[in-house]
Design a protein around this motif. Structure first.
Motif, PDB file in Angstrom:
ATOM      1  N   PHE A  18       0.805  -1.213   0.000  1.00 17.70           N
ATOM      2  CA  PHE A  18       0.000   0.000   0.000  1.00 17.70           C
ATOM      3  C   PHE A  18       0.843   1.271   0.000  1.00 17.70           C
ATOM      4  O   PHE A  18       0.311   2.368   0.088  1.00 17.70           O
ATOM      5  N   GLY A  19       2.165   1.109  -0.057  1.00 17.28           N
ATOM      6  CA  GLY A  19       3.046   2.270  -0.110  1.00 17.28           C
ATOM      7  C   GLY A  19       3.403   2.861   1.238  1.00 17.28           C
ATOM      8  O   GLY A  19       3.966   3.946   1.308  1.00 17.28           O
ATOM      9  N   HIS A  20       3.060   2.173   2.316  1.00 13.46           N
ATOM     10  CA  HIS A  20       3.391   2.621   3.664  1.00 13.46           C
ATOM     11  C   HIS A  20       4.521   1.781   4.235  1.00 13.46           C
ATOM     12  O   HIS A  20       4.703   0.634   3.833  1.00 13.46           O
ATOM     13  N   VAL A  21       5.220   2.328   5.205  1.00 11.44           N
ATOM     14  CA  VAL A  21       6.170   1.514   5.957  1.00 11.44           C
ATOM     15  C   VAL A  21       5.341   0.469   6.700  1.00 11.44           C
ATOM     16  O   VAL A  21       4.377   0.795   7.402  1.00 11.44           O
ATOM     17  N   ASN A  22       5.691  -0.792   6.530  1.00 10.06           N
ATOM     18  CA  ASN A  22       4.951  -1.891   7.144  1.00 10.06           C
ATOM     19  C   ASN A  22       5.031  -1.800   8.665  1.00 10.06           C
ATOM     20  O   ASN A  22       6.060  -1.432   9.223  1.00 10.06           O
ATOM     21  N   ASN A  23       3.941  -2.148   9.330  1.00  8.35           N
ATOM     22  CA  ASN A  23       3.895  -2.026  10.793  1.00  8.35           C
ATOM     23  C   ASN A  23       4.992  -2.819  11.490  1.00  8.35           C
ATOM     24  O   ASN A  23       5.542  -2.369  12.490  1.00  8.35           O
ATOM     25  N   ALA A  24       5.359  -3.973  10.977  1.00  9.99           N
ATOM     26  CA  ALA A  24       6.401  -4.784  11.617  1.00  9.99           C
ATOM     27  C   ALA A  24       7.771  -4.129  11.514  1.00  9.99           C
ATOM     28  O   ALA A  24       8.630  -4.337  12.370  1.00  9.99           O
ATOM     29  N   VAL A  25       7.983  -3.316  10.493  1.00  6.38           N
ATOM     30  CA  VAL A  25       9.263  -2.637  10.306  1.00  6.38           C
ATOM     31  C   VAL A  25       9.496  -1.614  11.420  1.00  6.38           C
ATOM     32  O   VAL A  25      10.639  -1.353  11.798  1.00  6.38           O
ATOM     33  N   PHE A  26       8.432  -1.069  11.973  1.00  5.43           N
ATOM     34  CA  PHE A  26       8.577  -0.114  13.063  1.00  5.43           C
ATOM     35  C   PHE A  26       9.354  -0.731  14.226  1.00  5.43           C
ATOM     36  O   PHE A  26      10.114  -0.054  14.905  1.00  5.43           O
ATOM     37  N   LEU A  27       9.169  -2.026  14.464  1.00  5.83           N
ATOM     38  CA  LEU A  27       9.926  -2.698  15.529  1.00  5.83           C
ATOM     39  C   LEU A  27      11.428  -2.665  15.246  1.00  5.83           C
ATOM     40  O   LEU A  27      12.233  -2.488  16.157  1.00  5.83           O
ATOM     41  N   ARG A  28      11.799  -2.840  13.973  1.00  4.44           N
ATOM     42  CA  ARG A  28      13.214  -2.751  13.615  1.00  4.44           C
ATOM     43  C   ARG A  28      13.735  -1.334  13.834  1.00  4.44           C
ATOM     44  O   ARG A  28      14.843  -1.155  14.326  1.00  4.44           O
ATOM     45  N   TYR A  29      12.940  -0.330  13.480  1.00  3.06           N
ATOM     46  CA  TYR A  29      13.341   1.055  13.724  1.00  3.06           C
ATOM     47  C   TYR A  29      13.584   1.294  15.219  1.00  3.06           C
ATOM     48  O   TYR A  29      14.570   1.918  15.609  1.00  3.06           O
ATOM     49  N   LEU A  30      12.675   0.793  16.047  1.00  2.00           N
ATOM     50  CA  LEU A  30      12.829   0.957  17.500  1.00  2.00           C
ATOM     51  C   LEU A  30      14.077   0.244  17.995  1.00  2.00           C
ATOM     52  O   LEU A  30      14.801   0.768  18.847  1.00  2.00           O
ATOM     53  N   GLU A  31      14.333  -0.943  17.458  1.00  2.00           N
ATOM     54  CA  GLU A  31      15.534  -1.690  17.845  1.00  2.00           C
ATOM     55  C   GLU A  31      16.790  -0.903  17.484  1.00  2.00           C
ATOM     56  O   GLU A  31      17.721  -0.795  18.296  1.00  2.00           O
ATOM     57  N   GLU A  32      16.844  -0.356  16.281  1.00  2.00           N
ATOM     58  CA  GLU A  32      18.009   0.436  15.872  1.00  2.00           C
ATOM     59  C   GLU A  32      18.229   1.617  16.807  1.00  2.00           C
ATOM     60  O   GLU A  32      19.352   1.891  17.226  1.00  2.00           O
ATOM     61  N   ALA A  33      17.158   2.325  17.130  1.00  2.61           N
ATOM     62  CA  ALA A  33      17.263   3.488  18.016  1.00  2.61           C
ATOM     63  C   ALA A  33      17.697   3.075  19.419  1.00  2.61           C
ATOM     64  O   ALA A  33      18.526   3.734  20.052  1.00  2.61           O
ATOM     65  N   ARG A  34      17.138   1.961  19.923  1.00  2.00           N
ATOM     66  CA  ARG A  34      17.466   1.483  21.276  1.00  2.00           C
ATOM     67  C   ARG A  34      18.928   1.048  21.363  1.00  2.00           C
ATOM     68  O   ARG A  34      19.625   1.365  22.333  1.00  2.00           O
ATOM     69  N   ILE A  35      19.421   0.347  20.360  1.00  2.00           N
ATOM     70  CA  ILE A  35      20.825  -0.083  20.354  1.00  2.00           C
ATOM     71  C   ILE A  35      21.739   1.129  20.283  1.00  2.00           C
ATOM     72  O   ILE A  35      22.737   1.209  20.994  1.00  2.00           O
ATOM     73  N   ASP A  36      21.389   2.104  19.431  1.00  2.00           N
ATOM     74  CA  ASP A  36      22.191   3.315  19.339  1.00  2.00           C
ATOM     75  C   ASP A  36      22.193   4.057  20.676  1.00  2.00           C
ATOM     76  O   ASP A  36      23.222   4.574  21.110  1.00  2.00           O
ATOM     77  N   PHE A  37      21.056   4.094  21.356  1.00  2.00           N
ATOM     78  CA  PHE A  37      20.936   4.750  22.653  1.00  2.00           C
ATOM     79  C   PHE A  37      21.762   4.038  23.727  1.00  2.00           C
ATOM     80  O   PHE A  37      22.594   4.646  24.396  1.00  2.00           O
ATOM     81  N   LEU A  38      21.554   2.740  23.874  1.00  2.00           N
ATOM     82  CA  LEU A  38      22.194   2.014  24.978  1.00  2.00           C
ATOM     83  C   LEU A  38      23.670   1.712  24.742  1.00  2.00           C
ATOM     84  O   LEU A  38      24.421   1.519  25.697  1.00  2.00           O
ATOM     85  N   PHE A  39      24.106   1.674  23.477  1.00  2.00           N
ATOM     86  CA  PHE A  39      25.491   1.287  23.206  1.00  2.00           C
ATOM     87  C   PHE A  39      26.299   2.308  22.426  1.00  2.00           C
ATOM     88  O   PHE A  39      27.513   2.330  22.523  1.00  2.00           O
ATOM     89  N   GLY A  40      25.658   3.135  21.607  1.00  2.00           N
ATOM     90  CA  GLY A  40      26.417   4.024  20.746  1.00  2.00           C
ATOM     91  C   GLY A  40      26.410   5.480  21.145  1.00  2.00           C
ATOM     92  O   GLY A  40      27.173   6.268  20.625  1.00  2.00           O
TER      93      GLY A  40
END
Length: 151
Positions: A18-40
């Motif tokens: 449908f041309g939207h970011v898939n809802n499951a991909v949001f979890l990957r975005y959150l994971e990337e942000a959390r790893i960057d926060f806690l480790f980077g």
């Protein structure tokens, strides 16, 4: 109170039919942000507290607006809303200059890698997390759901 800022690139493969970011991909975005926060980030530099590992115990996501692919990254702000004896809650806003697309939270449980069991959060970790501690922002009436994110 500080918030960790992560610029998250949008990938063409994140899109659904449908041309939207898939809802499951949001979890990957959150994971990337959390790893960057806690480790980077400044928080993670020199702090090996969570390097033994952690597990996600819970995710909660409120999809506020559809997010479509574009060349500019979205910003993910992360901060800590709760710290208990053996877990912490990281909250997020996925947004750009004009809109908030999603609000989310993740309960993270640090583990002892040798035993695989949850462990207590140390006083030193609590002190480090305190700099990023804040109550979650109240949802604004303007953030009412404008459309569902396709599954």
């Amino acid at each position: 109170m500080a918030r960790h800022i992560y610029a998250c690139p949008l990938r063409w493969s994140d899109m659904d039919a449908f041309g939207h970011v898939n809802n499951a991909v949001f979890l990957r975005y959150l994971e990337e942000a959390r790893i960057d926060f806690l480790f980077g980030s400044e928080f993670g530099k020199g702090n090996h507290s969570f390097s033994d590992g952690s597990v996600v115990a819970r995710h909660e996501i409120d999809y506020l607006r559809p997010l479509v692919h574009r060349p500019e990254p979205v910003v993910i702000e992360s901060w800590v809303t709760h710290v208990s004896r053996a877990s912490l809650t990281v909250s997020y806003e996925i947004k750009d200059e004009e809109r908030v697309y999603a609000r989310a939270s993740t309960v993270v449980v640090p583990i002892d890698r040798e035993t695989g069991r949850p462990r207590r959060i140390s006083d030193e970790e609590r002190e480090l997390l305190a700099a990023y501690r804040d109550d979650e922002p109240a949802a604004d009436q303007a953030d009412a759901v404008e459309g569902a994110v396709a599954v």
